[in-house]
Design a protein around this motif. Structure first.
Motif, PDB file in Angstrom:
ATOM      1  N   ALA A  68       0.769  -1.000   0.073  1.00 44.06           N
ATOM      2  CA  ALA A  68      -0.169   0.137   0.003  1.00 44.06           C
ATOM      3  C   ALA A  68       0.876   1.325  -0.075  1.00 44.06           C
ATOM      4  CB  ALA A  68      -0.851  -0.034   1.212  1.00 44.06           C
ATOM      5  N   PRO A  69       0.333   2.471  -0.493  1.00 45.26           N
ATOM      6  CA  PRO A  69       1.116   3.499  -0.299  1.00 45.26           C
ATOM      7  C   PRO A  69       1.179   3.891   0.977  1.00 45.26           C
ATOM      8  CG  PRO A  69      -1.100   3.982  -1.337  1.00 45.26           C
ATOM      9  CD  PRO A  69      -0.989   2.294  -1.005  1.00 45.26           C
ATOM     10  N   ASP A  70       2.502   4.757   1.226  1.00 45.88           N
ATOM     11  CA  ASP A  70       2.712   5.671   2.245  1.00 45.88           C
ATOM     12  C   ASP A  70       2.336   6.904   2.110  1.00 45.88           C
ATOM     13  OD1 ASP A  70       4.316   3.699   4.009  1.00 45.88           O
ATOM     14  OD2 ASP A  70       5.495   3.679   2.068  1.00 45.88           O
ATOM     15  N   VAL A  71       2.525   7.363   0.614  1.00 42.28           N
ATOM     16  CA  VAL A  71       2.029   8.706   0.392  1.00 42.28           C
ATOM     17  C   VAL A  71       1.247   8.818  -1.122  1.00 42.28           C
ATOM     18  CG1 VAL A  71       2.864  11.062  -0.552  1.00 42.28           C
ATOM     19  CG2 VAL A  71       4.174   9.937   1.183  1.00 42.28           C
ATOM     20  N   ILE A  72       0.154   9.546  -1.170  1.00 41.75           N
ATOM     21  CA  ILE A  72      -0.700   9.440  -2.279  1.00 41.75           C
ATOM     22  C   ILE A  72      -0.772  10.880  -2.936  1.00 41.75           C
ATOM     23  CG2 ILE A  72      -1.961   7.354  -1.599  1.00 41.75           C
ATOM     24  CD1 ILE A  72      -3.846  10.484  -1.770  1.00 41.75           C
ATOM     25  N   SER A  73      -1.254  11.008  -4.061  1.00 38.81           N
ATOM     26  CA  SER A  73      -1.639  12.255  -4.701  1.00 38.81           C
ATOM     27  C   SER A  73      -2.645  12.024  -5.550  1.00 38.81           C
ATOM     28  CB  SER A  73      -0.150  12.717  -5.544  1.00 38.81           C
ATOM     29  OG  SER A  73      -0.654  13.901  -6.302  1.00 38.81           O
ATOM     30  N   SER A  74      -3.660  13.014  -5.206  1.00 42.27           N
ATOM     31  CA  SER A  74      -5.086  12.607  -6.056  1.00 42.27           C
ATOM     32  C   SER A  74      -5.389  14.089  -6.906  1.00 42.27           C
ATOM     33  CB  SER A  74      -6.151  12.380  -5.173  1.00 42.27           C
ATOM     34  OG  SER A  74      -7.393  12.590  -5.719  1.00 42.27           O
ATOM     35  N   PHE A  75      -6.080  13.820  -8.070  1.00 45.02           N
ATOM     36  CA  PHE A  75      -6.665  15.055  -8.686  1.00 45.02           C
ATOM     37  C   PHE A  75      -7.848  15.406  -7.966  1.00 45.02           C
ATOM     38  CE2 PHE A  75      -4.570  13.386 -12.867  1.00 45.02           C
ATOM     39  CZ  PHE A  75      -3.514  14.088 -12.660  1.00 45.02           C
ATOM     40  N   THR A  76      -8.459  14.464  -7.323  1.00 42.20           N
ATOM     41  CA  THR A  76     -10.088  14.899  -6.844  1.00 42.20           C
ATOM     42  C   THR A  76     -10.031  15.662  -5.451  1.00 42.20           C
ATOM     43  OG1 THR A  76     -10.422  12.650  -7.710  1.00 42.20           O
ATOM     44  CG2 THR A  76     -12.116  13.652  -6.350  1.00 42.20           C
ATOM     45  N   THR A  77      -9.910  17.067  -5.467  1.00 40.18           N
ATOM     46  CA  THR A  77      -9.975  18.006  -4.436  1.00 40.18           C
ATOM     47  C   THR A  77     -11.125  17.752  -3.706  1.00 40.18           C
ATOM     48  OG1 THR A  77      -8.608  19.469  -5.985  1.00 40.18           O
ATOM     49  CG2 THR A  77      -9.452  20.205  -3.756  1.00 40.18           C
ATOM     50  N   ASN A  78     -12.240  17.256  -4.381  1.00 36.00           N
ATOM     51  CA  ASN A  78     -13.608  17.220  -3.710  1.00 36.00           C
ATOM     52  C   ASN A  78     -13.603  16.045  -2.762  1.00 36.00           C
ATOM     53  OD1 ASN A  78     -14.574  19.460  -5.219  1.00 36.00           O
ATOM     54  ND2 ASN A  78     -15.547  18.087  -6.834  1.00 36.00           N
ATOM     55  N   SER A  79     -12.461  15.146  -2.814  1.00 35.27           N
ATOM     56  CA  SER A  79     -12.510  14.051  -1.854  1.00 35.27           C
ATOM     57  C   SER A  79     -12.065  14.201  -0.393  1.00 35.27           C
ATOM     58  CB  SER A  79     -11.789  12.876  -2.160  1.00 35.27           C
ATOM     59  OG  SER A  79     -12.801  12.260  -3.364  1.00 35.27           O
ATOM     60  N   VAL A  80     -11.564  15.621  -0.196  1.00 32.95           N
ATOM     61  CA  VAL A  80     -10.706  16.070   0.811  1.00 32.95           C
ATOM     62  C   VAL A  80     -11.631  15.868   2.168  1.00 32.95           C
ATOM     63  CG1 VAL A  80      -9.467  17.964   2.157  1.00 32.95           C
ATOM     64  CG2 VAL A  80      -9.019  17.403  -0.069  1.00 32.95           C
ATOM     65  N   GLY A  81     -12.756  16.014   2.218  1.00 32.12           N
ATOM     66  CA  GLY A  81     -13.694  15.898   3.262  1.00 32.12           C
ATOM     67  C   GLY A  81     -13.733  14.578   3.726  1.00 32.12           C
ATOM     68  N   LYS A  82     -13.932  13.430   2.768  1.00 34.19           N
ATOM     69  CA  LYS A  82     -13.974  12.233   3.263  1.00 34.19           C
ATOM     70  C   LYS A  82     -12.626  11.551   3.557  1.00 34.19           C
ATOM     71  CE  LYS A  82     -16.892  10.199   3.124  1.00 34.19           C
ATOM     72  NZ  LYS A  82     -17.875   9.615   4.256  1.00 34.19           N
ATOM     73  N   PHE A  83     -11.605  12.066   2.870  1.00 35.83           N
ATOM     74  CA  PHE A  83     -10.141  11.735   3.497  1.00 35.83           C
ATOM     75  C   PHE A  83      -9.993  11.940   4.716  1.00 35.83           C
ATOM     76  CE2 PHE A  83      -8.591  11.822  -1.079  1.00 35.83           C
ATOM     77  CZ  PHE A  83      -8.500  10.357  -1.222  1.00 35.83           C
ATOM     78  N   CYS A  84     -10.449  13.264   5.190  1.00 39.79           N
ATOM     79  CA  CYS A  84     -10.184  13.702   6.593  1.00 39.79           C
ATOM     80  C   CYS A  84     -11.157  13.021   7.393  1.00 39.79           C
ATOM     81  CB  CYS A  84     -10.508  15.358   6.683  1.00 39.79           C
ATOM     82  SG  CYS A  84      -9.168  16.286   5.639  1.00 39.79           S
ATOM     83  N   SER A  85     -12.381  13.039   7.157  1.00 37.09           N
ATOM     84  CA  SER A  85     -13.283  12.831   8.210  1.00 37.09           C
ATOM     85  C   SER A  85     -13.334  10.985   8.629  1.00 37.09           C
ATOM     86  CB  SER A  85     -14.592  13.132   7.993  1.00 37.09           C
ATOM     87  OG  SER A  85     -15.034  12.479   6.642  1.00 37.09           O
ATOM     88  N   SER A  86     -12.875  10.348   7.397  1.00 38.09           N
ATOM     89  CA  SER A  86     -12.448   8.910   7.696  1.00 38.09           C
ATOM     90  C   SER A  86     -11.471   8.479   8.220  1.00 38.09           C
ATOM     91  CB  SER A  86     -12.719   8.365   6.197  1.00 38.09           C
ATOM     92  OG  SER A  86     -11.672   8.637   5.536  1.00 38.09           O
TER      93      SER A  86
END
Length: 445
Positions: A96-114
């Motif tokens: 699994a990745p240690d660091v990721i980079s995503s184009f989907t700025t809109n997913s930040v809320g879910k990334f953070c809250s989850s």
């Protein structure tokens, strides 16, 4: 970004990614942050870029990091979708990745809250870096949610106005419009009807029109999407009604929804050489910084001008701002090498020369205030408009939400209904839209 457009990437990934993240169980944000970053170690970095020039740029970026941190090695994996990233963030494991980079700025809320990505606030504090002094205001905002800064900006996109200078001259327009009323007049002057279609259209206002989405329009009206209690503000903030009203007025003034849609359906697509701005079929275009290079590559038969997008007449003093989005990066909560991972994230997102070199390589907007002013930036003089939009404190973005960008999709759907005449009562429609947004968010928690 030059490759897949962010809105397309988001539309493809949103359902699967939200479902995966909703079931994520990744532990506390500080889990695994006890590694010694000075020891020999190897990190895994997943990113979404796929074009050969972009992949090379990422490799060069990482090579610069490894030169500065010879004990930390990085395995780089490109062309990773949000679906794959979210699956890996949820399950963890040796690969699994240690660091990721995503184009989907809109997913930040879910990334953070989850808890899928760790809160970076402690890392910034320990490193003595103030994000508010490091990143442009809008970029600083879209990388956090409810006080949790689980991401950093990694280059960005700024939206402005492209215009056909040759067509402007023929129409007697001496400078790009700065206010919406000036914009309406210019769009009408530049429109040349031809039977039941157009020889030239001043501007394609419809929400399906190559980046003319509701959120990009709304950026110029500085809306407050949510109130202090997290409830949708769509029906209460007059900025929303104002934005929908002026867009619909322009749709009607330029020939009406059906006529415009018929014309649009026969034009080239957004990412091909026959884009209607490239061909001169549309004289003005709302678009991101990448459009300049794409347009010039087609060797257009007219001079291209670039300016900030006009603002509402009652916000004339804010001319120069625009809508901002971008790529994000973060550290996986499942990683056991979070201190070493932070060294990588810190380098790629805050080292001025690293950010500048990456920007020069893939032609996106730099994501630090220092990089935006760097004399080492290489760009067409017209690109400077986007640098100024990114640095403008009045520029806006769409806030993070617990269920990602679902609320933006709901607003966009109402936009389709309203511009087409399917919905005729604006205030009623905004109230229903707000209720739907609140319901969706409540179900996501």
């Amino acid at each position: 970004m030059p490759g897949m457009p962010r809105k397309t990437a988001f539309a493809v990934a949103v359902s699967a990614s939200l479902a995966l993240l909703a079931t994520a169980c990744t532990g506390q944000s500080d889990a695994g942050a006890s590694d010694d970053a000075s020891k020999e170690t190897t990190l895994t970095f997943w990113h979404a870029w796929s074009a050969p020039s972009e992949v090379k740029a990422v490799k060069d970026l990482v090579a610069g990091f490894e030169k500065a941190h010879p004990n930390i090695h990085v395995d780089v994996v490109g062309n990773m979708t949000d679906d794959k990233m979210n699956q890996a963030l949820r399950t963890g494991g040796a690969k699994a990745p240690d660091v990721i980079s995503s184009f989907t700025t809109n997913s930040v809320g879910k990334f953070c809250s989850s808890g899928a990505l760790v809160d970076l606030n402690p890392f910034f504090e320990k490193s003595g870096i103030d994000p508010r002094q490091t990143f442009p205001k809008a970029m600083n905002e879209y990388t956090r949610f409810d006080g949790n800064r689980c991401a950093v900006p990694l280059l960005g996109d700024a939206y402005g106005l492209y215009y056909n200078k040759t067509a402007f001259k023929k129409a007697g327009i001496t400078s790009p419009p700065k206010t919406w009323s000036e914009f309406e007049k210019a769009a009408e002057k530049l429109t040349i009807p031809q039977g039941d279609t157009y020889k030239q259209l001043g501007f394609m206002p419809n929400y399906h029109g190559w980046e003319t989405t509701t959120e990009h329009y709304l950026g110029q009206f500085s809306p407050t999407y949510f109130d202090k209690n997290g409830k949708s503000n769509v029906a209460k903030d007059p900025a929303f009604a104002q934005a929908f009203t002026v867009q619909k007025k322009l749709v009607d003034a330029l020939g009406g929804y059906r006529r415009l849609e018929t014309y649009r359906s026969k034009l080239g697509d957004e990412w091909g050489p026959k884009h209607p701005f490239h061909t001169g079929q549309v004289a003005m275009q709302l678009d991101g910084e990448w459009r300049l290079g794409m347009a010039l590559a087609t060797k257009p038969k007219f001079d291209i001008g670039v300016a900030p997008l006009p603002v509402p007449d009652d916000r004339a003093d804010q001319y120069g701002k625009g809508y901002i989005t971008g790529t994000i990066a973060g550290i996986a909560a499942t990683s056991k090498k979070q201190n070493a991972a932070w060294e990588l994230v810190k380098y790629i997102s805050t080292d001025t020369d690293a950010v500048v070199n990456f920007s020069n390589a893939i032609h996106n907007v730099p994501s630090t205030l220092a990089a935006l002013k760097s004399p080492k930036l290489k760009y067409d003089p017209r690109f400077k408009t986007f640098l100024e939009i990114a640095a403008n404190p009045d520029s806006t973005t769409a806030p993070a939400s617990v269920n990602g960008g679902v609320y933006l999709t709901t607003i966009q759907q109402f936009g389709y209904d309203y511009e087409s005449g399917k919905a005729t009562d604006l205030n009623k429609g905004l109230r229903e839209t707000a209720r739907q947004i609140d319901t969706d968010i409540a179900q996501a928690k």
